[in-house]
Enzyme design. Structure first.
Site, PDB file in Angstrom:
ATOM      1  N   GLU A   1       0.838  -1.205   0.000  1.00  0.00           N
ATOM      2  CA  GLU A   1       0.000   0.000   0.000  1.00  0.00           C
ATOM      3  C   GLU A   1       0.871   1.252   0.000  1.00  0.00           C
ATOM      4  O   GLU A   1       0.566   2.249  -0.660  1.00  0.00           O
ATOM      5  CB  GLU A   1      -0.939  -0.027   1.200  1.00  0.00           C
ATOM      6  CG  GLU A   1      -1.998  -1.121   1.052  1.00  0.00           C
ATOM      7  CD  GLU A   1      -2.953  -1.196   2.226  1.00  0.00           C
ATOM      8  OE1 GLU A   1      -2.468  -1.286   3.372  1.00  0.00           O
ATOM      9  OE2 GLU A   1      -4.176  -1.152   1.987  1.00  0.00           O
TER      10      GLU A   1
ATOM     11  N   GLU B   1      -4.053  -9.602   3.428  1.00  0.00           N
ATOM     12  CA  GLU B   1      -4.935  -9.350   4.579  1.00  0.00           C
ATOM     13  C   GLU B   1      -6.035 -10.394   4.748  1.00  0.00           C
ATOM     14  O   GLU B   1      -6.412 -10.730   5.873  1.00  0.00           O
ATOM     15  CB  GLU B   1      -5.567  -7.959   4.459  1.00  0.00           C
ATOM     16  CG  GLU B   1      -4.622  -6.799   4.710  1.00  0.00           C
ATOM     17  CD  GLU B   1      -3.755  -6.418   3.509  1.00  0.00           C
ATOM     18  OE1 GLU B   1      -3.809  -7.121   2.472  1.00  0.00           O
ATOM     19  OE2 GLU B   1      -3.028  -5.414   3.609  1.00  0.00           O
TER      20      GLU B   1
END
Ligand code: NAD
Length: 664
Positions: free
Chosen positions: A107, A127
């Site tokens: 990210e 995730e």
């Protein structure tokens, strides 16, 4: 800025921000504080013409520090705040990716204006494996680079993508074989700003993301992670970037605080601790493995080693069994098949660096086999037993050098389960243990080291579980009701369906071994014995707790079983009562936790996390509950104590209370 995990080095007009947070450059509050300060400082400095973010070690940023996710609020500054500072930065910011750039690390890279990657690394959004979705723009920014169906697949499978493939997908801009820093600096000198959130999301082929969503939802049930991922991917395509980022963050936070995500984090930390404890002191090359017994387990063990590139000598006294085993190994391709040599004589075992016996579960047969193998193999070669319940120390007594004997308990199916229960006997040598730990590493299985007792950790706790299931049937629940209640909380298979699959004879033999020592006050459930007496050994005989229609594995209710249960209840004078799913779940899961506490008290398992890894990895205990210990440890203590008391009352005078304090 200097000191702390972030420093700035100047290369002409380019500010190189070096992240240095050993061991893996995880995103922590301290790192983010330093990074934010470095970004703010360089943004205000007119002498800076561009910025490079690079890692001091192997990784730019491997991911987020999961420990922060257990708190109600992630300590600030949070990642989105740092990423907004990158996007706002007046000069181009180039990410220099190396090693694993996953989750929060990826990210970070996505918020930069360019992504230059060192070959050999990987990117990804893992995730979902931790019960969450990305929360710092991983979805919204990736939606600008790949089609939504690809994005959804990336998020839900939590797959790691080699940077070479990421380049083809546009997830990184360039891959270099070496000279990462030099190249990133050169790019920073000439690049312009390119903020992904300012670009439109890709629309992809009409209908395709819906199709992917339907397929993933069908396969994963109503898994809240999949549902949230679908929502966030659609939002990324439909909403302005700022609103989509808020949605993504809110969903991430909601899932991060869920009990399922806490359970997954627990298992993650448990894996790390087990991996540390299971690291061999010296790595031993295991090139050839001998496997004795080519039945269900022996064939699976041979298949696992062959697939890992290890040569296998597979021995069984029955040539027909060897033929079947060869067919099974061949399912992984001709390469696997070519690695396995089979035969009925033990002589070929002389080539082995490690021997594993997987013959029938019988003390005398096993001691004979081990003694014979000991006479053939080279000195010092470890002799491992795949026994389910038998006393490893008593088996070791059959060979001259007891130090080389230990348990290597594979769970079915042996070529798939991610964990290996390694049973260390009283005399097991460090060298033998190291061999087995090295072999586990070759197989890609996580070894969990345990001590000797009846059934070790896995089967002992599973027996306590099955015992309560059988008692519940005698009290009034049907096998199907028990299976369904447990399926509803996420077990991979109901306990009675499992019994039918494994064969009722194994547990029957284990019960016969205990006949002589069983406390006469113990409640003894009768139904399983009646089924075995009638030849109902499970799927292999066409029926066990259920009936099976010719070759089909779907369990069907069987009136004969209902009659047997009714007879047993009548002769025991039991008045049948209705038992609801909550009571079933509470009772049997409490039994697993109670037994786990006993196992821990006896030092058979070293850590609660070890128990949880074995039960989730080898016995289909729901990962979303985190394993018996985590499940119990996260209940209010008074509830757990009350549940233990109910379990004690139902079990009778021989019940032993495990200390719940040991489960944390
Ligand atoms: P199985 O009956 O399928 O296979 C046993 C094999 O051993 C047979 O093929 C038999 O021919 C062979 N054998 C017996 N005596 C022999 C001898 N003297 N020399 C050479 N071969 C001999 O049994 P299985 O289910 O594969 O179980 C094997 C072991 O693994 C047992 O100790 C069992 O408790 C354990 N185990 C089983 C499972 C499971 O789910 N089936 C799981 C974990 C551990």
């Amino acid at each position: 800025v200097s000191g702390g995990p972030v420093r700035i080095e100047h290369d002409g007009a380019i500010a190189v921000i070096v992240l240095d947070n050993p061991p893996v450059n995880a995103s922590t509050a301290r790192l983010r504080t330093g990074l934010l300060a470095a970004l703010t400082g360089t943004a205000a400095d007119d002498a800076v013409g561009g910025v490079v973010l690079i890692g001091a070690g192997t990784h730019l940023m491997s991911g987020s520090d999961l420990r922060e996710f257990s708190a109600d609020e992630v300590p600030g500054p949070q990642l989105p705040e740092v990423l907004a500072a990158i996007e706002r930065h007046p000069r181009p910011v180039v990410a220099a990716l190396s090693g694993a750039t996953l989750g929060g690390g990826f990210e970070l890279a996505l918020a930069c204006d360019r992504r230059i990657a060192l070959d050999g690394g990987q990117v990804g959004l893992p995730e979902a494996g931790l019960g969450m979705i990305p929360g710092a723009g991983g979805i919204v920014r990736t939606a600008r680079l790949v089609d939504p169906d690809r994005l959804l697949d990336l998020v839900v499978t939590a797959r790691r993508v080699p940077v070479a493939d990421a380049l083809a997908d546009g997830l990184v801009d360039e891959v270099v074989p070496d000279g990462l820093r030099r190249r990133a600096v050169a790019v920073a000198r000439t690049a312009s700003k390119r903020v992904l959130t300012a670009l439109p999301a890709r629309t992809g082929t009409p209908g395709r993301v819906e199709e992917t969503a339907r397929r993933l939802l069908a396969r994963r049930g109503a898994d809240p992670v999949v549902v949230a991922a679908v929502g966030a991917v659609l939002a990324a395509g439909a909403l302005p970037a700022a609103a989509a980022l808020r949605h993504e963050r809110a969903e991430f936070t909601r899932l991060r605080r869920s009990p399922e995500a806490a359970a997954k984090r627990h298992l993650f930390f448990a894996r790390r601790a087990a991996a540390r404890a299971g690291r061999p002191e010296r790595d031993h090359p295991v090139r050839t493995v001998g496997v004795i017994g080519a039945g269900t387990m022996g064939a699976g063990i041979a298949r696992a080693f062959a697939a890992a590139g290890v040569d296998v000598v597979l021995v069984d006294r029955d040539p027909a069994v060897l033929d079947r085993a060869r067919d099974q190994v061949g399912r992984d391709g001709a390469g696997s098949a070519a690695r396995v040599r089979t035969g009925t004589g033990f002589d070929a075992l002389a080539a082995a660096d490690l021997v594993i016996e997987a013959v029938v579960e019988d003390h005398d047969v096993k001691t004979q086999v081990l003694a014979e193998a000991a006479g053939v193999v080279r000195p010092g070669v470890p002799l491992a037993t795949n026994t389910s319940y038998l006393d490893v120390d008593a088996l070791a007594a059959a060979v001259p050098d007891r130090g080389r004997v230990l348990g290597m308990h594979f769970m079915a199916p042996a070529h798939r389960t991610p964990v290996l229960e390694v049973v260390r006997g009283a005399a097991t040598s460090a060298d033998a243990l190291d061999h087995v730990l090295s072999a586990a590493r070759l197989l890609g299985k996580l070894p969990v080291i345990v001590g000797v007792c009846d059934g070790f950790v896995g089967n002992r706790i599973f027996s306590a579980y099955r015992y309560q299931c059988e008692l519940l049937v005698e009290e009034g629940a049907g096998p199907r009701e028990v299976d369904d209640a447990l399926l509803a909380v996420g077990v991979a298979m109901g306990p009675f369906a499992v019994a039918d699959m494994s064969g009722l004879d194994v547990a029957w033999r284990a019960r016969r071994r205990r006949d002589a020592t069983r406390d006469p006050r113990e409640r003894y459930p009768q139904v399983a014995d009646r089924l075995v007496e009638k030849g109902r050994l499970g799927q292999k005989t066409g029926g066990g707790w259920y009936a099976y229609a010719g070759g089909d594995r779907t369990p069907l209710d069987d009136p004969e079983v209902a009659r047997i249960i009714a007879d047993v209840r009548a002769s025991a004078g039991v008045t049948q009562r209705r038992i609801g799913p909550d009571e079933i779940v509470d009772r049997v899961l409490t039994a697993t936790a109670n037994e786990a506490a006993l196992v821990l008290a006896e030092g058979i398992a070293a850590r609660p996390g070890d128990v949880d890894l074995l039960l989730t990895g080898g016995y289909g205990f729901p990962e979303r509950l985190g394993g018996p210990c985590h499940w119990a440890a996260t209940r209010p203590p008074a509830d757990l104590a009350a549940a233990q008391q109910r379990l004690a009352d139902a079990t009778g005078p021989v019940f032993r209370f495990g200390d719940p304090a040991l489960l944390r």
